[in-house]
Every structure is written in structure tokens, then in C-alpha cells.
Design a protein around this motif. Structure first.
Motif, PDB file in Angstrom:
ATOM      1  N   GLU A 179       0.812  -1.197   0.000  1.00  0.00           N
ATOM      2  CA  GLU A 179       0.000   0.000   0.000  1.00  0.00           C
ATOM      3  C   GLU A 179       0.856   1.261   0.000  1.00  0.00           C
ATOM      4  N   ALA A 182     -11.384  -3.432   8.538  1.00  0.00           N
ATOM      5  CA  ALA A 182     -10.134  -2.843   9.005  1.00  0.00           C
ATOM      6  C   ALA A 182     -10.409  -2.006  10.245  1.00  0.00           C
ATOM      7  N   ARG A 191     -12.174   6.810  -0.281  1.00  0.00           N
ATOM      8  CA  ARG A 191     -13.085   5.736  -0.626  1.00  0.00           C
ATOM      9  C   ARG A 191     -12.470   4.382  -0.291  1.00  0.00           C
ATOM     10  N   GLU A 192     -11.192   4.277  -0.634  1.00  0.00           N
ATOM     11  CA  GLU A 192     -10.480   3.041  -0.366  1.00  0.00           C
ATOM     12  C   GLU A 192     -10.457   2.737   1.130  1.00  0.00           C
ATOM     13  N   VAL A 240     -13.784   1.484   2.155  1.00  0.00           N
ATOM     14  CA  VAL A 240     -14.001   0.073   1.808  1.00  0.00           C
ATOM     15  C   VAL A 240     -13.283  -0.819   2.799  1.00  0.00           C
ATOM     16  N   GLN A 241     -12.031  -0.462   3.088  1.00  0.00           N
ATOM     17  CA  GLN A 241     -11.264  -1.269   4.032  1.00  0.00           C
ATOM     18  C   GLN A 241     -11.948  -1.337   5.376  1.00  0.00           C
ATOM     19  N   ARG A 242     -12.467  -0.185   5.795  1.00  0.00           N
ATOM     20  CA  ARG A 242     -13.159  -0.160   7.088  1.00  0.00           C
ATOM     21  C   ARG A 242     -14.407  -1.018   7.019  1.00  0.00           C
ATOM     22  N   ALA A 243     -15.142  -0.933   5.885  1.00  0.00           N
ATOM     23  CA  ALA A 243     -16.374  -1.700   5.756  1.00  0.00           C
ATOM     24  C   ALA A 243     -16.100  -3.195   5.830  1.00  0.00           C
ATOM     25  N   ILE A 244     -14.969  -3.627   5.305  1.00  0.00           N
ATOM     26  CA  ILE A 244     -14.714  -5.073   5.330  1.00  0.00           C
ATOM     27  C   ILE A 244     -13.860  -5.459   6.528  1.00  0.00           C
ATOM     28  N   LEU A 280     -17.733   5.748   1.649  1.00  0.00           N
ATOM     29  CA  LEU A 280     -18.321   4.969   0.565  1.00  0.00           C
ATOM     30  C   LEU A 280     -19.203   5.840  -0.320  1.00  0.00           C
ATOM     31  N   ARG A 281     -19.794   6.857   0.288  1.00  0.00           N
ATOM     32  CA  ARG A 281     -20.638   7.747  -0.501  1.00  0.00           C
ATOM     33  C   ARG A 281     -19.790   8.654  -1.380  1.00  0.00           C
ATOM     34  N   PRO A 314     -16.781   5.134   7.626  1.00  0.00           N
ATOM     35  CA  PRO A 314     -16.847   4.280   6.446  1.00  0.00           C
ATOM     36  C   PRO A 314     -18.015   4.656   5.548  1.00  0.00           C
ATOM     37  N   ILE A 315     -19.133   4.992   6.176  1.00  0.00           N
ATOM     38  CA  ILE A 315     -20.313   5.296   5.368  1.00  0.00           C
ATOM     39  C   ILE A 315     -20.105   6.527   4.505  1.00  0.00           C
ATOM     40  N   GLU A 339     -17.823   9.942  -4.026  1.00  0.00           N
ATOM     41  CA  GLU A 339     -17.516   9.475  -5.388  1.00  0.00           C
ATOM     42  C   GLU A 339     -16.648  10.478  -6.114  1.00  0.00           C
TER      43      GLU A 339
END
Ligand SMILES: Nc1ncnc2c1ncn2[C@@H]1O[C@H](COP(=O)(O)OP(=O)(O)OP(=O)(O)O)[C@@H](O)[C@H]1O
Ligand SMILES: [Mg+2]
Lengths: 243, 426
Positions: free
Chosen positions: B9, B328, B318-319, B322-326, B423-424, B419-420, B426
Motif C-alpha cells: 500500500e 479494518a 473511498r479506499e 471500503v477497508q473499514r467496511a470489510i 463509501l458515498r 466508512p459510510i 464518489e
């Protein structure tokens, strides 16, 4: 009837925008049983994504109760939320959200990295999932070298690898053509038949009709919540039944 | 533990912003480079100056007579006077804080034409009269023979010791000068030694390398200086402030010679101790300046790194989401940003350190080469520019710290990303 995996009572959510608040969810009651496959529909702005984000502990609710696998979910610190997400929930997004500089295998393996699984072990598992989804030969490709359907299948593998109890998918077929959408839905159905609860937000009727239950939102309230008579379980579930 | 994913990374983030990363890293590179080169140059200056007086007695002073500037007891101002043997004797007897005192004669009038002759060889050299004690003030080694001794003084022997250049000119290479005679201003003196000062950069009265030292008493008699003392040096006993001794000596001499007590000009002097102190303050000043400038530049570099890290965090919002959502945890994200920042600063700083050291090394080589060519008499004010290992280690530790600080704000910003929201984004 089997036990509830997601239970929501009188759920409210507002977004504060300057001085006024936008009341998005206005009292949602929901009970989703373990192993169900449910779709959430509704017009744009009706609060579907908001609801899904709360269910995925990506966002907090203001009022009401939310039980995930009989554990009451309240405001919690981010470390704890991350652990819940990692252990219970798999996310699938409309725009795939793969990490651009990691290849397919590394993307799939990422949730296990956060669980401190060794690199060798997690890559092996990732390869296994890619194999089941027919993507083994794409393991070393970057997302930019893959089609939309392939990317979404990788995202599904990534959601599955941490053995979640619930898969939350926000318009998973929104960026795909009809044919590919059906393929993705077929996979999700098979995932569901492994016993994983699947919740899909969608705009498309034909997608919704591939789920067991359809919940319709309207202006922050559940307008209809009914079993789908036309639901047909997939029969060719050779992909995941062995697990 | 080496974590491949983390480094993947980091390298990716740097690769994606190659140009910007290099520019920012250059800030840190430059700071460390400057710090190293400036410290090296400062050390070179200090080394160059101090190597000229390695073991010159630092607790010493020299004093001499000047014309009076105040009329006193019937004497006009502007009177010539001279320190004499009695003065030295009474100073020696009365002032207990003095360790050694060494009166000197300076034969200004003797250096004329080719005043030193040996057979075919003739040249002009300085002649000085000295006591054995002088060696305590300005230590030297004796490549040949011995120093002036007490016998020489007592018996007013016609002997001398000669500086290196005198030897080179008056004797053949490798020739033993001890016992040979040279003629100084018409008088024969037997050479008893060749001296080589340890402190070639301090020359009081004459260039030591081109000087012939006679026993003080011999010189007074032979060249008709009566009981005159041209100047004298002394060392204070350990722990005694040299200036306080000077302040004791002055009234004593003034009394002997009927000089107004308030006449500050009549007795000249050079206090080695206080001069050195001034020099040390100057060096301290130079060092402080170097560090202020160096650290200032480093802070500027750190701000640069902090800035690019902020940009990286923003671009990867955003990345990170995503990491937080899955799954991290925030600590993973913080660790990532901090490692990245420390990596950037340390690599840049290390290059600065290496490059700076290389430059110093080159200067050193050039310096050594030019010194080898330069004539022996040239004073060196710059020698051996260097930075020690402690500085290198300190600056590396400092870099890691700076990297951590630089990454702190971006890292905190990164964990504050929900995270939310990410993700929004863009
Ligand atoms: N972070 C936010 N801040 C303010 N308003 C928001 C925020 N997120 C969503 N909203 C608003 O809340 C309402 C519901 O949004 P939501 O994204 O849940 O709708 P949706 O049903 O998913 O719509 P779509 O079908 O277009 O995705 C919308 O009016 C939206 O503008
Ligand atoms: Mg939505």
C-alpha cells in the motif's frame, strides 16, 4: 420458524443538514430470519441504502432497537464496529469497490488480513473461493483488467471469505447488464442456500423476484412486506453445497 | 514483522503520486542535507582553528609595555618605559597564583639582511630570548637535541635552539645540528636543539618556525638589552582566573614605574583564557545557528510530508472506507498512514544524510590534497569537516519522530472518516 438474524423495532434515522433535519427512516419494523433471502425495493430516496447501512453497522440509528444475531447494536466505538462487521457481515456494492492496486486474489483475501490470518493461508483460501466462482485463472489480474460481472463475483468472494452470517448487497446488479445480473443473482442464491442470510437492495423487479421476500419502502416506512410466490430455489447448487 | 500488504500500500501510494512524493521528500532530504553539510562545515571551522593550538596553555596571558597615556608624578604622558628583570622578580615573589612566568626578549632590531650565517648558508631569521619555562606555556617537541635549560640561563651560555625552517635552511636534510655553530648577528652560538611547536598557529612576536631562541640572559647581555624585558607570559595556577592575576600584576608594575594607576593603556596584554572563551561562545553561536536553521528546514520538510499525506488520505478516502467496511480497525488505518509518513521522511532523510556525508568526504579529500600542496607556513582555518556517528544517529531518530509527527494529523483525519461517508464519496 428459525431464529431471527436481524430484528428491527421502530427504527428512526434523520440526517442533520444545517439547521433542519431530514427524516429518512420513520419507524421501521423488520424481522429477518436466519437463512432468508430478502430484497428491499422502493423509489429513489426512500431510504433503502440508509437502512442497509444501519444494518451493516456502517451508520448509527437515532431511535429504535436493532438486534443482530440477538445482540443489541448500539452506538459503539469504531474498533468494535469493525470487529462486528468483520465477523458477521459481508458487503457487496454496486460499484464493486475493489482495491485497484491489489490483484483479484489479494482483494478476496483482504478481510482475512484484518483478522491477522497469515498471508499464505489467506491467499490459499482466496484461491479456493475464486475457483468456486470460476475465476481461478484471473487470480493475478488487477480489477482494471476484469469485466463488471467478474469484478462483482470477486466482490462476492471477498464478502464470503470471512464466513459472514449476513450478506448485504446494495444494488449489486445496478452496474451490470441483464445476463450478467442473472448470473450474479444465481450465485447469491447459491450463497443463500449455504445458509447465509442475503439482503439485496434493488430497483429491478426481476431481481427482486429471485428472492424469497420483497420489502417495499416508501418515504421511510415499510409500505409492503410480502413473501414472493414466484420464488424458485436454484437447483444447480454445485458451487457451495459442499461447504 | 514485515507486512507485505502494508508495504504494497505504501509503495502504491507513493507510486501514484510519484512526482509529488519526490518533491515532498526533497524537502526533508534538503533539510538533513543542509544540517549535515552545515554541521560538517562548522566542525571543520572549529577543527581548523583549534588544531592550531592543541596544547597551548589555556590558562595563560601575555603582557607588555606601551607608552603611557596619563601624566603622573611629574612625568608627561606618552613616556616610553620598559618592563625589567626586577619586575619579573617581584611578580614571581609576590603573586602566589602564578604557576610559571617566562620573560621574553624580542630581537626586532636583529633581523636585518642575512643575520644568520653558517658557512655558505645565510638567511634572515627572528631571534628571541627565552626561559626554559616558556615551554610550559607553548609546548613543543624536539626533533633534535634539547630545550634551553637552567644552566644555560645561569651561565649565560652561547647556545641556541632553532625552529624547523631555520634547520631546513641552515642544515642539510637529516644532518645532526646538535653541537654545530651558527653565527647570529656576528656572534657564534652552538645549536643544542631543534624545536617544533605543537601549536603552530599561535605566533606571538614572530613565526616560530623561523625563529632562533637564545637563553634569555645570554641575549640580554650579548645584544645589550640591559635589564629590559620585552614582554612576558605566565600561567595561572589551576583553578585561578587568569584575569584576576592580570589585575594583580598591573598595579605592581605601575607602582615600580610610576605609571598612573588609572592608565589602562600603558600595559598591553593578551589573555589567552578569555580569548578562548570568546571563541568558544562564537563556536556555540555557530552551532546554535546551524541547528536552528537545520531544524527549521526540517520542520518545513515535515509540513510538506504532512501535506502530501493529507492529500493521500483524501484521495484514498473511498479506499479507506471500503477497508473499514470489510473489517479494518482504525488502528490498522492509523498504522498505515504513520508507517507511510515515517517511511517517506526516513528514506528522504537518509539520502540527505548519505549525500551530505559524501559531499563532506569529497571536501575533505580536496582539502587534504590542497594542504599537501600548500606551503608549510600557510595557516589552516578549515580542517577535517566531519559529522560524528552521534549526529547521524540523532538525526535518524529525529527523522522517525518527525515522520510520526508529520503523519499524525493525516492519520487522525483518516480515522475520522466514517466508512459510510467514505463509501458515498464518489
Ligand atoms: N449523509 C447524508 N446526509 C444527508 N442526507 C442524506 C445522507 N444520506 C442520504 N441522505 C438522504 O436521505 C434520503 C435517503 O437516501 P438513501 O440513500 O437511503 O436513498 P435510497 O433509497 O438508497 O435511494 P437510491 O435508490 O437512489 O439509492 C435521500 O433523500 C438522501 O438525499
Ligand atoms: Mg441507495
Amino acid at each position: 420458524m428459525s431464529k431471527s438474524i436481524i430484528k428491527v423495532d421502530g427504527l428512526h434515522k434523520s440526517y442533520r443538514m444545517g439547521n433542519n433535519a431530514l427524516h429518512v427512516l420513520k419507524g421501521i419494523d423488520l424481522d429477518i430470519k436466519a437463512g432468508e433471502m430478502v430484497s428491499i425495493m422502493g423509489s429513489s430516496g426512500s431510504g433503502k441504502s440508509t437502512l442497509l447501512n444501519i444494518l451493516g453497522i456502517l451508520d448509527n440509528h437515532d431511535r429504535g432497537d436493532y438486534y443482530l444475531d440477538n445482540v443489541k447494536i448500539e452506538r459503539m466505538n469504531e474498533t468494535k464496529a469493525a470487529r462486528y462487521r468483520n465477523n458477521y457481515i459481508g458487503f457487496i456494492f454496486q460499484s464493486f469497490n475493489l482495491i485497484s492496486f491489489k490483484n483479484a486474489m489479494e482483494n478476496v483475501a483482504l478481510p482475512l488480513y484484518y483478522k491477522n490470518v497469515s498471508r499464505k493461508k489467506r491467499n490459499m483460501q482466496a484461491l479456493e473461493y475464486l475457483d468456486r466462482l470460476g475465476l481461478k485463472e484471473w487470480a493475478n489480474h488487477l480489477p482494471s483488467e476484469l469485466s463488471g460481472g467478474q469484478k462483482q463475483r470477486i466482490a462476492i468472494a471477498r464478502a464470503l471469505i470471512s464466513n459472514p452470517k449476513v450478506i448485504l448487497a446494495d444494488e449489486p446488479t445496478g452496474a451490470l447488464d441483464t445476463q450478467t445480473s442473472y448470473e450474479v443473482m444465481e450465485i447469491l442464491q447459491e450463497v443463500n442456500q449455504m445458509g447465509i442470510t442475503v439482503i439485496i437492495v434493488t430497483h429491478e423487479d426481476d431481481i427482486a423476484h429471485r428472492t424469497q421476500r420483497i420489502i417495499r419502502l416508501r418515504d421511510g416506512l415499510i409500505e409492503r412486506n410480502e413473501m414472493n410466490g414466484k420464488y424458485q430455489p436454484v437447483t444447480t447448487s454445485e458451487i457451495f453445497t459442499t461447504n | 514483522m514485515f507486512d507485505l500488504d502494508r508495504w504494497q500500500e505504501i509503495l502504491n501510494a507513493i507510486k501514484q503520486n510519484k512526482f509529488r512524493s519526490i518533491l515532498t521528500a526533497f524537502g526533508v532530504f534538503w533539510a538533513i542535507f543542509m544540517l549535515v553539510v552545515m554541521t560538517g562545515a562548522g566542525n571543520g571551522l572549529i577543527n581548523g582553528v583549534t588544531s592550531g593550538f592543541k596544547d597551548f596553555a589555556t590558562n595563560s596571558a601575555f603582557m607588555w609595555s606601551n607608552r603611557t597615556t596619563v601624566a603622573y608624578q611629574g612625568y608627561d604622558r606618552g613616556r616610553w618605559w620598559s618592563i625589567n628583570n626586577d619586575d619579573i622578580e617581584s611578580i614571581r615573589n609576590e603573586i602566589k597564583e602564578i604557576d610559571v612566568i617566562s620573560p621574553r626578549l624580542q630581537g626586532w632590531n636583529l633581523r636585518e639582511g642575512q643575520n644568520v650565517v653558517r658557512g655558505e648558508k645565510a638567511a634572515a631569521f627572528n631571534v628571541m630570548g627565552d626561559y626554559p619555562q616558556y615551554r610550559k606555556i607553548d609546548p613543543c617537541t624536539m626533533p633534535w637535541g634539547r630545550y634551553i635549560n637552567d644552566e644555560d640561563i645561569r651561565e649565560r651560555r652561547k647556545v641556541c635552539i632553532i625552529g624547523e625552517n631555520v634547520y631546513d635552511v641552515m642544515f642539510d636534510e637529516g644532518e645532526d645540528p646538535v653541537g654545530k655553530y651558527i653565527r647570529v648577528n656576528g656572534v657564534y652560538f652552538m645549536v643544542v636543539g631543534v624545536f617544533k611547536s605543537n601549536n603552530p598557529n599561535i605566533n606571538i612576536g614572530s613565526n616560530k618556525k623561523e625563529t632562533i631562541y637564545l637563553p634569555f640572559t645570554t641575549m640580554q647581555q650579548t645584544f645589550n638589552y640591559g635589564d629590559e624585558v620585552h614582554f612576558f607570559g605566565f600561567t595561572a595556577k589551576p583553578g585561578v582566573n587568569v584575569q584576576s592575576v592580570v589585575d594583580e600584576i598591573k598595579p605592581l608594575i605601575k607602582k615600580h614605574h610610576k605609571i598612573a594607576p588609572e592608565d589602562d593603556e600603558a600595559i598591553g596584554g593578551f589573555n589567552v583564557q578569555s580569548e578562548l572563551q570568546t571563541m568558544e561562545y562564537t563556536f556555540l553561536g555557530i552551532n546554535i545557528l546551524i541547528w536552528v536553521v537545520g531544524i527549521g528546514t526540517l520542520i518545513a520538510g515535515a509540513v510538506g510530508v504532512s501535506n502530501i499525506m493529507l492529500v493521500i488520505v483524501k484521495e484514498r478516502t473511498r479506499e479507506i472506507g471500503v477497508q473499514r467496511a470489510i473489517g479494518a480497525k482504525p488502528a490498522v488505518v492509523v498504522g498505515q498512514i504513520l508507517t507511510e509518513s515515517v517511511f517517506l521522511t526516513t528514506v528522504a532523510g537518509f539520502l540527505g544524510l548519505a549525500f551530505g556525508t559524501m559531499i563532506l568526504q569529497l571536501v575533505n579529500v580536496a582539502l587534504t590534497a590542497s594542504q599537501a600542496q600548500a606551503s608549510e607556513d600557510e595557516m589552516t582555518f578549515f580542517a577535517n569537516p566531519e559529522v560524528g556517528l552521534p549526529l547521524a544517529i540523532a538525526s535518524l531518530a529525529m527523522l522517525i519522530l518527525v515522520g510520526l509527527f508529520a503523519g499524525l494529523i493525516p492519520a487522525l483525519k483518516a480515522v475520522r472518516i466514517k466508512p459510510i461517508e467514505a463509501l458515498r464519496h464518489e
